[in-house]
Scaffold this active site. Sequence first.
Site, PDB file in Angstrom:
ATOM      1  N   ILE A  18       0.855  -1.191   0.000  1.00  0.00           N
ATOM      2  CA  ILE A  18       0.000   0.000   0.000  1.00  0.00           C
ATOM      3  C   ILE A  18       0.892   1.242   0.000  1.00  0.00           C
ATOM      4  CG2 ILE A  18      -1.696   1.328   1.340  1.00  0.00           C
ATOM      5  CD1 ILE A  18      -2.690  -1.310   2.546  1.00  0.00           C
ATOM      6  N   LYS A  41       1.900  -3.194   8.928  1.00  0.00           N
ATOM      7  CA  LYS A  41       3.072  -2.330   8.806  1.00  0.00           C
ATOM      8  C   LYS A  41       4.277  -3.196   9.153  1.00  0.00           C
ATOM      9  CE  LYS A  41       5.005   1.892  10.818  1.00  0.00           C
ATOM     10  NZ  LYS A  41       4.672   3.126  11.536  1.00  0.00           N
ATOM     11  N   ASP A 141       1.508  14.265  15.532  1.00  0.00           N
ATOM     12  CA  ASP A 141       1.716  14.224  14.080  1.00  0.00           C
ATOM     13  C   ASP A 141       0.374  14.274  13.350  1.00  0.00           C
ATOM     14  OD1 ASP A 141       3.134  14.144  11.745  1.00  0.00           O
ATOM     15  OD2 ASP A 141       3.428  11.972  11.755  1.00  0.00           O
TER      16      ASP A 141
HETATM   17  O1  3AM Z   1       0.366   7.205   1.186  1.00  0.00           O
HETATM   18  P1  3AM Z   1      -1.030   6.713   0.993  1.00  0.00           P
HETATM   19  O2  3AM Z   1      -2.078   7.756   1.238  1.00  0.00           O
HETATM   20  O3  3AM Z   1      -1.239   5.930  -0.238  1.00  0.00           O
HETATM   21  O4  3AM Z   1      -3.383   5.582   3.663  1.00  0.00           O
HETATM   22  C1  3AM Z   1      -2.130   5.424   4.305  1.00  0.00           C
HETATM   23  C2  3AM Z   1      -1.016   5.981   3.502  1.00  0.00           C
HETATM   24  O5  3AM Z   1      -1.236   5.656   2.170  1.00  0.00           O
HETATM   25  C3  3AM Z   1      -1.749   3.961   4.362  1.00  0.00           C
HETATM   26  O6  3AM Z   1      -0.362   3.931   4.408  1.00  0.00           O
HETATM   27  C4  3AM Z   1       0.154   5.162   3.956  1.00  0.00           C
HETATM   28  C5  3AM Z   1       1.028   5.779   5.016  1.00  0.00           C
HETATM   29  O7  3AM Z   1       0.309   6.078   6.156  1.00  0.00           O
HETATM   30  N1  3AM Z   1      -2.246   3.318   5.563  1.00  0.00           N
HETATM   31  C6  3AM Z   1      -1.858   3.550   6.837  1.00  0.00           C
HETATM   32  N2  3AM Z   1      -2.541   2.771   7.684  1.00  0.00           N
HETATM   33  C7  3AM Z   1      -3.396   2.034   6.922  1.00  0.00           C
HETATM   34  C8  3AM Z   1      -4.390   1.064   7.213  1.00  0.00           C
HETATM   35  N3  3AM Z   1      -4.645   0.680   8.465  1.00  0.00           N
HETATM   36  C9  3AM Z   1      -3.197   2.394   5.575  1.00  0.00           C
HETATM   37  N4  3AM Z   1      -3.889   1.862   4.570  1.00  0.00           N
HETATM   38  C10 3AM Z   1      -4.822   0.936   4.913  1.00  0.00           C
HETATM   39  N5  3AM Z   1      -5.080   0.544   6.184  1.00  0.00           N
END
Ligand code: 3AM
Length: 337
Positions: A18, A41, A141
């Site tokens: 992602i 993550k 943040d």
């Molecule tokens: O950089 P983009 O916007 O594509 O949406 C969040 C972001 O994506 C995604 O990871 C990136 C950095 O924060 N993200 C974070 N937590 C998430 C979650 N729980 C996630 N996407 C889906 N589910």
Amino acid sequence: MTEDDILFDEAYELQEVIWRGSCSTIRRCTHRLTAQHFAVKIVDAAKFTAIPSLTLDNLKLEATICHMLKHPHIVELLETYSSEGMVYMVYELMEGADLCIEIVKRATSGFVYSEAVASHYFRQVLEALRYCHDHDIIHRDLRPHNILLANKENSAPVKLAGFGCAKRITDEDVATSGRLGDSFYISPEMALNRPHGKASDVWSAGVLLHILLSGTQPFLGTGESLRYTICSGELHFDAPVWGAISDHAKDLLQQLLCVDQNDRLSVHEALEHRWLKNRDKCASRDHLHLTVEEMRIFNARRKLKSLIVATANSIKWGHPSLDPNCDAFSDIDEDES
Ligand code: 3AM
């Protein structure tokens, strides 16, 4: 931080990337038994601790704080695993993008974006923040990148993510150190390296509200000039975009972006403000066309910055080409969110 002795790979199947950061990636994953989807993550502990001032304690703190927080407007951390130098944090999957990206996407598909919509989302963000503050957690943040839409439906709630800079405080205004968030969103007291606390999150919420109302950031610049602009706290409502914004909304904004933290609203007080409490009467339902156009530019700039940082990260860590599964235009920050 290990979840019993089970390995992440035994419980989950990894899916597409992602997001990719300098020492972590976020990937979709599927639980092997339930077939439910999650976001994991994955942090490379060696790369994480190679960043100056970051230790494994920072990572443990993030996991501990996220495990504590259970709220409808906070992305839930469900499990944590670690093996072979990698830490896996399994979160509920957010199917929408960040709030500002979704606002522009939805407006482009013909949906109205009005003060009433902004008030609705902003209230949800403040409710998440109130829960954190009631539990003596400061986020540090708060910015659009960390506010995600739970799903693609129009009625989807927003949820707060990105607790990598969060800290537990025991008294008011005690935090003096640690990782701070994006410099455009930090409070005057943070910019001056002074003790800061819950009021700093309220300031960042004010910066967010400025973006939700006008599509623009209130404080710009680099280094010393940015610090000066933040500490002066001057707001300018003369651009055409502000013509459509109510005095109620501007009043709340001014009380959040108040330079003296003692005079700034608390999150509890902000939630009592008429623009949030009395949305039907105080927040108009007229479409904010100019705000959406400004937000489109704001999003494009963020994406460009992300692309530059992503390229720098991939060169730094010896991956000259980006992962083909990774959207090259997704936001990737210098800091790990
Ligand atoms: O950089 P983009 O916007 O594509 O949406 C969040 C972001 O994506 C995604 O990871 C990136 C950095 O924060 N993200 C974070 N937590 C998430 C979650 N729980 C996630 N996407 C889906 N589910």
